[in-house]
Design a protein around this motif. Structure first.
Motif, PDB file in Angstrom:
ATOM      1  N   MET A 235       0.815  -0.994   0.138  1.00  0.00           N
ATOM      2  CA  MET A 235       0.061   0.047   0.024  1.00  0.00           C
ATOM      3  C   MET A 235       0.912   1.064   0.050  1.00  0.00           C
ATOM      4  O   MET A 235       1.982   1.118   0.983  1.00  0.00           O
ATOM      5  N   ILE A 236       0.431   2.261  -0.481  1.00  0.00           N
ATOM      6  CA  ILE A 236       1.376   3.571  -0.732  1.00  0.00           C
ATOM      7  C   ILE A 236       0.897   4.417   0.425  1.00  0.00           C
ATOM      8  O   ILE A 236      -0.217   4.499   0.697  1.00  0.00           O
ATOM      9  N   SER A 237       1.903   5.163   0.747  1.00  0.00           N
ATOM     10  CA  SER A 237       1.679   6.106   1.979  1.00  0.00           C
ATOM     11  C   SER A 237       0.667   7.334   1.697  1.00  0.00           C
ATOM     12  O   SER A 237       0.723   7.572   0.422  1.00  0.00           O
ATOM     13  N   HIS A 238       0.216   7.698   2.659  1.00  0.00           N
ATOM     14  CA  HIS A 238      -0.684   8.755   2.483  1.00  0.00           C
ATOM     15  C   HIS A 238      -0.046  10.026   1.942  1.00  0.00           C
ATOM     16  O   HIS A 238      -0.305  10.572   0.924  1.00  0.00           O
ATOM     17  N   THR A 239       1.346  10.328   2.313  1.00  0.00           N
ATOM     18  CA  THR A 239       2.026  11.173   1.721  1.00  0.00           C
ATOM     19  C   THR A 239       2.502  11.228   0.552  1.00  0.00           C
ATOM     20  O   THR A 239       2.234  12.237  -0.247  1.00  0.00           O
ATOM     21  N   MET A 240       2.804   9.847   0.004  1.00  0.00           N
ATOM     22  CA  MET A 240       3.339   9.737  -1.395  1.00  0.00           C
ATOM     23  C   MET A 240       1.919   9.855  -2.318  1.00  0.00           C
ATOM     24  O   MET A 240       2.224  10.400  -3.434  1.00  0.00           O
ATOM     25  N   LEU A 241       0.939   9.396  -1.789  1.00  0.00           N
ATOM     26  CA  LEU A 241      -0.264   9.354  -2.692  1.00  0.00           C
ATOM     27  C   LEU A 241      -0.629  10.781  -2.854  1.00  0.00           C
ATOM     28  O   LEU A 241      -1.131  10.961  -4.220  1.00  0.00           O
ATOM     29  N   GLU A 242      -0.634  11.645  -1.806  1.00  0.00           N
ATOM     30  CA  GLU A 242      -1.336  13.010  -2.040  1.00  0.00           C
ATOM     31  C   GLU A 242      -0.315  13.596  -3.117  1.00  0.00           C
ATOM     32  O   GLU A 242      -0.545  14.457  -3.885  1.00  0.00           O
ATOM     33  N   ALA A 243       1.233  13.473  -3.080  1.00  0.00           N
ATOM     34  CA  ALA A 243       2.317  13.971  -3.581  1.00  0.00           C
ATOM     35  C   ALA A 243       2.124  13.342  -5.454  1.00  0.00           C
ATOM     36  O   ALA A 243       2.020  14.380  -6.221  1.00  0.00           O
ATOM     37  N   LEU A 244       1.548  12.277  -5.540  1.00  0.00           N
ATOM     38  CA  LEU A 244       1.333  11.852  -6.917  1.00  0.00           C
ATOM     39  C   LEU A 244       0.075  12.251  -7.261  1.00  0.00           C
ATOM     40  O   LEU A 244       0.044  12.540  -8.606  1.00  0.00           O
ATOM     41  N   ASN A 245      -1.115  12.662  -6.310  1.00  0.00           N
ATOM     42  CA  ASN A 245      -2.124  13.027  -6.944  1.00  0.00           C
ATOM     43  C   ASN A 245      -2.036  14.230  -7.495  1.00  0.00           C
ATOM     44  O   ASN A 245      -2.492  14.884  -8.701  1.00  0.00           O
ATOM     45  N   ARG A 246      -0.959  15.206  -6.640  1.00  0.00           N
ATOM     46  CA  ARG A 246      -0.816  16.496  -7.430  1.00  0.00           C
ATOM     47  C   ARG A 246      -0.091  16.545  -8.551  1.00  0.00           C
ATOM     48  O   ARG A 246      -0.402  17.184  -9.403  1.00  0.00           O
ATOM     49  N   GLN A 247       0.863  15.583  -8.746  1.00  0.00           N
ATOM     50  CA  GLN A 247       1.678  15.337  -9.996  1.00  0.00           C
ATOM     51  C   GLN A 247       0.689  15.030 -11.209  1.00  0.00           C
ATOM     52  O   GLN A 247       1.021  15.455 -12.368  1.00  0.00           O
ATOM     53  N   ILE A 248      -0.488  14.336 -10.954  1.00  0.00           N
ATOM     54  CA  ILE A 248      -1.311  13.903 -12.005  1.00  0.00           C
ATOM     55  C   ILE A 248      -2.057  15.226 -12.684  1.00  0.00           C
ATOM     56  O   ILE A 248      -2.027  15.441 -13.699  1.00  0.00           O
ATOM     57  N   ASN A 249      -2.160  15.741 -11.531  1.00  0.00           N
ATOM     58  CA  ASN A 249      -2.855  17.308 -11.982  1.00  0.00           C
ATOM     59  C   ASN A 249      -1.881  18.324 -12.711  1.00  0.00           C
ATOM     60  O   ASN A 249      -2.266  18.711 -13.765  1.00  0.00           O
ATOM     61  N   ARG A 250      -0.658  18.091 -12.471  1.00  0.00           N
ATOM     62  CA  ARG A 250       0.317  19.070 -13.296  1.00  0.00           C
ATOM     63  C   ARG A 250       0.654  18.461 -14.443  1.00  0.00           C
ATOM     64  O   ARG A 250       0.647  19.128 -15.392  1.00  0.00           O
ATOM     65  N   GLU A 251       0.607  17.093 -14.512  1.00  0.00           N
ATOM     66  CA  GLU A 251       0.781  16.242 -15.815  1.00  0.00           C
ATOM     67  C   GLU A 251      -0.503  16.700 -16.697  1.00  0.00           C
ATOM     68  O   GLU A 251      -0.469  16.967 -17.908  1.00  0.00           O
ATOM     69  N   LEU A 252      -1.455  16.871 -16.341  1.00  0.00           N
ATOM     70  CA  LEU A 252      -3.053  16.914 -16.918  1.00  0.00           C
ATOM     71  C   LEU A 252      -2.944  18.784 -17.329  1.00  0.00           C
ATOM     72  O   LEU A 252      -3.281  18.861 -18.314  1.00  0.00           O
ATOM     73  N   TYR A 253      -2.424  19.496 -16.477  1.00  0.00           N
ATOM     74  CA  TYR A 253      -2.004  20.822 -16.749  1.00  0.00           C
ATOM     75  C   TYR A 253      -1.304  21.086 -18.019  1.00  0.00           C
ATOM     76  O   TYR A 253      -1.230  21.825 -18.786  1.00  0.00           O
ATOM     77  N   SER A 254      -0.019  20.123 -17.863  1.00  0.00           N
ATOM     78  CA  SER A 254       0.692  20.306 -18.946  1.00  0.00           C
ATOM     79  C   SER A 254       0.090  20.151 -20.253  1.00  0.00           C
ATOM     80  O   SER A 254       0.265  20.579 -21.381  1.00  0.00           O
ATOM     81  N   ALA A 255      -0.820  18.917 -20.295  1.00  0.00           N
ATOM     82  CA  ALA A 255      -1.389  18.556 -21.593  1.00  0.00           C
ATOM     83  C   ALA A 255      -2.271  19.757 -21.973  1.00  0.00           C
ATOM     84  O   ALA A 255      -2.472  20.042 -23.247  1.00  0.00           O
ATOM     85  N   TYR A 256      -3.055  20.371 -21.008  1.00  0.00           N
ATOM     86  CA  TYR A 256      -3.775  21.484 -21.240  1.00  0.00           C
ATOM     87  C   TYR A 256      -2.945  22.683 -21.719  1.00  0.00           C
ATOM     88  O   TYR A 256      -3.535  23.361 -22.747  1.00  0.00           O
ATOM     89  N   LEU A 257      -1.718  23.002 -21.384  1.00  0.00           N
ATOM     90  CA  LEU A 257      -0.977  24.097 -21.748  1.00  0.00           C
ATOM     91  C   LEU A 257      -0.672  23.510 -23.124  1.00  0.00           C
ATOM     92  O   LEU A 257      -0.701  24.591 -23.993  1.00  0.00           O
ATOM     93  N   TYR A 258      -0.235  22.521 -23.587  1.00  0.00           N
ATOM     94  CA  TYR A 258       0.238  22.179 -24.766  1.00  0.00           C
ATOM     95  C   TYR A 258      -0.898  22.128 -25.875  1.00  0.00           C
ATOM     96  O   TYR A 258      -0.635  22.604 -27.009  1.00  0.00           O
ATOM     97  N   LEU A 259      -2.211  21.943 -25.349  1.00  0.00           N
ATOM     98  CA  LEU A 259      -3.307  22.021 -26.324  1.00  0.00           C
ATOM     99  C   LEU A 259      -3.779  23.520 -26.323  1.00  0.00           C
ATOM    100  O   LEU A 259      -3.829  23.794 -27.908  1.00  0.00           O
ATOM    101  N   SER A 260      -3.333  24.337 -25.419  1.00  0.00           N
ATOM    102  CA  SER A 260      -3.437  25.681 -25.752  1.00  0.00           C
ATOM    103  C   SER A 260      -2.566  26.389 -26.842  1.00  0.00           C
ATOM    104  O   SER A 260      -2.787  27.085 -27.714  1.00  0.00           O
ATOM    105  N   MET A 261      -1.289  25.826 -26.685  1.00  0.00           N
ATOM    106  CA  MET A 261      -0.138  26.117 -27.572  1.00  0.00           C
ATOM    107  C   MET A 261      -0.515  25.602 -29.136  1.00  0.00           C
ATOM    108  O   MET A 261      -0.347  26.117 -30.003  1.00  0.00           O
TER     109      MET A 261
END
Length: 177
Positions: A1-27
């Motif tokens: 099982m993944i720790s709560h701290t690691m899960l929260e950090a990866l959850n934020r990173q998923i958001n950042r990766e999706l933001y990156s996709a959105y940024l590149y779509l805007s470009m």
């Protein structure tokens, strides 16, 4: 099982990766409006890569028993002064993403989460490639300067890019995925 701290950090990173996709779509939209379909294509492929990155994190967290919460994706900018300005922004963005990945590596080390550390090695290597791609295109754009013909040749070159999902871990890259 993944720790709560690691899960929260990866959850934020998923958001950042999706933001990156959105940024590149805007470009991509900006390049389309500027009648540079090859540049737009290059960015659309980048969108697919970023979505792949997000889903790789998502699937990993799910496999480790983590429950993810989708966060709001920030609106990206939608105008730039030139193709060079777009790629300067792209390179700066990828440098920020590299730092984010390094921060995740630090969290995984602190949590003694060897499985996540192993996953993050792939992302570290991926960021080297991302930054290299951006610096290559930046160099070409700087050489192009105001030469419209050279810009159109570069546009044609960038139009050839296609998305090829990476081979699964442990795969030789031969045969069916």
């Amino acid at each position: 099982m993944i720790s709560h701290t690691m899960l929260e950090a990866l959850n934020r990173q998923i958001n950042r990766e999706l933001y990156s996709a959105y940024l590149y779509l805007s470009m991509a939209a900006w390049f389309s409006a500027e009648n540079l379909p090859g540049f737009a294509n290059w960015m659309r492929v980048q969108v697919q890569e970023e979505q792949f990155h997000a889903m790789k994190f998502f699937d990993y967290c799910a496999a480790r028993g983590g429950r993810l919460t989708m966060l709001q994706i920030e609106a990206p900018p939608n105008t730039w002064d030139s193709p060079l300005a777009v790629f300067e922004a792209t390179y700066a963005h990828e440098q920020k993403v590299t730092k984010m990945i390094y921060d995740l590596v630090d969290i995984a080390a602190k949590e003694k989460d060897h499985a996540t550390s192993n996953l993050l090695r792939w992302y570290v290597d991926e960021q080297v490639e991302e930054e290299e791609n951006d610096t290559d295109i930046l160099g070409k754009l700087k050489r192009v300067g105001t030469d419209t013909n050279a810009l159109l040749m570069l546009d044609k070159e960038l139009g050839m890019r296609v998305f090829t999902p990476p081979a699964p871990a442990g795969s030789s890259g031969q045969g069916a995925p």
